[in-house]
Write a protein that holds these residues in place. Structure first.
Motif, short mmCIF file in Angstrom:
data_model
loop_
_atom_site.label_atom_id
_atom_site.label_comp_id
_atom_site.label_asym_id
_atom_site.label_seq_id
_atom_site.Cartn_x
_atom_site.Cartn_y
_atom_site.Cartn_z
N THR A 28 26.29 10.88 -5.23
CA THR A 28 26.44 10.27 -6.55
C THR A 28 25.74 8.91 -6.58
O THR A 28 25.05 8.57 -7.54
CB THR A 28 27.93 10.10 -6.90
N TYR A 29 25.93 8.14 -5.52
CA TYR A 29 25.31 6.82 -5.41
C TYR A 29 23.79 6.95 -5.44
O TYR A 29 23.11 6.20 -6.15
CB TYR A 29 25.78 6.16 -4.11
N GLN A 30 23.24 7.89 -4.70
CA GLN A 30 21.79 8.08 -4.66
C GLN A 30 21.24 8.51 -6.02
O GLN A 30 20.18 8.04 -6.46
CB GLN A 30 21.41 9.10 -3.59
N LYS A 31 21.96 9.41 -6.69
CA LYS A 31 21.53 9.85 -8.02
C LYS A 31 21.56 8.69 -9.02
O LYS A 31 20.65 8.55 -9.84
CB LYS A 31 22.41 10.99 -8.52
N ASP A 32 22.60 7.87 -8.93
CA ASP A 32 22.71 6.74 -9.84
C ASP A 32 21.60 5.72 -9.61
O ASP A 32 21.00 5.22 -10.57
CB ASP A 32 24.08 6.05 -9.71
N THR A 33 21.31 5.41 -8.36
CA THR A 33 20.24 4.44 -8.08
C THR A 33 18.88 5.01 -8.47
O THR A 33 18.01 4.28 -8.96
CB THR A 33 20.23 4.00 -6.60
N GLU A 34 18.70 6.31 -8.27
CA GLU A 34 17.45 6.96 -8.67
C GLU A 34 17.28 6.90 -10.19
O GLU A 34 16.20 6.61 -10.70
CB GLU A 34 17.43 8.41 -8.19
N LYS A 35 18.37 7.13 -10.90
CA LYS A 35 18.33 7.09 -12.37
C LYS A 35 18.01 5.67 -12.85
O LYS A 35 17.21 5.49 -13.77
CB LYS A 35 19.68 7.55 -12.92
N GLU A 36 18.62 4.68 -12.23
CA GLU A 36 18.35 3.29 -12.59
C GLU A 36 16.87 2.96 -12.34
O GLU A 36 16.24 2.25 -13.13
CB GLU A 36 19.23 2.34 -11.78
N SER A 37 16.34 3.48 -11.26
CA SER A 37 14.93 3.24 -10.94
C SER A 37 14.01 3.87 -11.99
O SER A 37 13.01 3.26 -12.39
CB SER A 37 14.60 3.81 -9.57
N VAL A 38 14.35 5.06 -12.44
CA VAL A 38 13.54 5.73 -13.47
C VAL A 38 13.59 4.93 -14.76
O VAL A 38 12.56 4.71 -15.41
CB VAL A 38 14.01 7.19 -13.69
N TYR A 39 14.78 4.46 -15.14
CA TYR A 39 14.91 3.65 -16.37
C TYR A 39 14.07 2.39 -16.26
O TYR A 39 13.35 2.02 -17.20
CB TYR A 39 16.37 3.27 -16.62
N ALA A 40 14.15 1.70 -15.14
CA ALA A 40 13.38 0.46 -14.95
C ALA A 40 11.88 0.75 -14.95
O ALA A 40 11.09 0.00 -15.55
CB ALA A 40 13.79 -0.22 -13.66
N PHE A 41 11.47 1.83 -14.30
CA PHE A 41 10.06 2.21 -14.23
C PHE A 41 9.53 2.49 -15.64
O PHE A 41 8.48 1.98 -16.02
CB PHE A 41 9.90 3.44 -13.34
#
Length: 116
Positions: A28-41
């Protein structure tokens, strides 16, 4: 842009103190950080990329950062190919030549000179 951002996030991740130990929490943590990275990108791109931003954010399942980058690069490559394949617009030149006033030509060599 993608490479710089990825490098910075890797550095940032090395400073994080919270590392989940339970597998479910870790995923869950990895998916959340990945999602945040996509939003920022996606948020770092110019407004002309809004259509691709909408496409990426609407995908199911939610894309990874690498997938989002691939979609943006594909769009950029397609856009560049389309811009370079179009013939130059010559309509302004045609209008310019038609808009010039015609200079009257006089007939020389006839007994009566008249302008046409």
């Amino acid at each position: 842009y993608y490479s710089t951002l990825t490098h910075l996030w890797q550095q940032f991740d090395s400073y994080r103190t919270h590392k989940p130990s339970i597998v479910v929490e870790l995923l869950t943590y990895q998916k959340d950080t990945e999602k945040e990275s996509v939003y920022a990108f996606l948020g770092g791109h110019n407004p002309e990329y809004d259509p691709i931003r909408v496409k990426v954010l609407g995908k199911e399942p939610f894309p990874t950062l690498r997938e989002a980058n691939n979609l943006v690069q594909h769009k950029e490559t397609h856009r560049n190919a389309m811009l370079h394949s179009l013939p130059p617009n010559r309509s302004a030149l045609a209008t310019l030549t038609k808009a010039l006033p015609s200079v009257p030509r006089c007939s020389v060599g006839k007994p009566v000179r008249h302008c046409v």
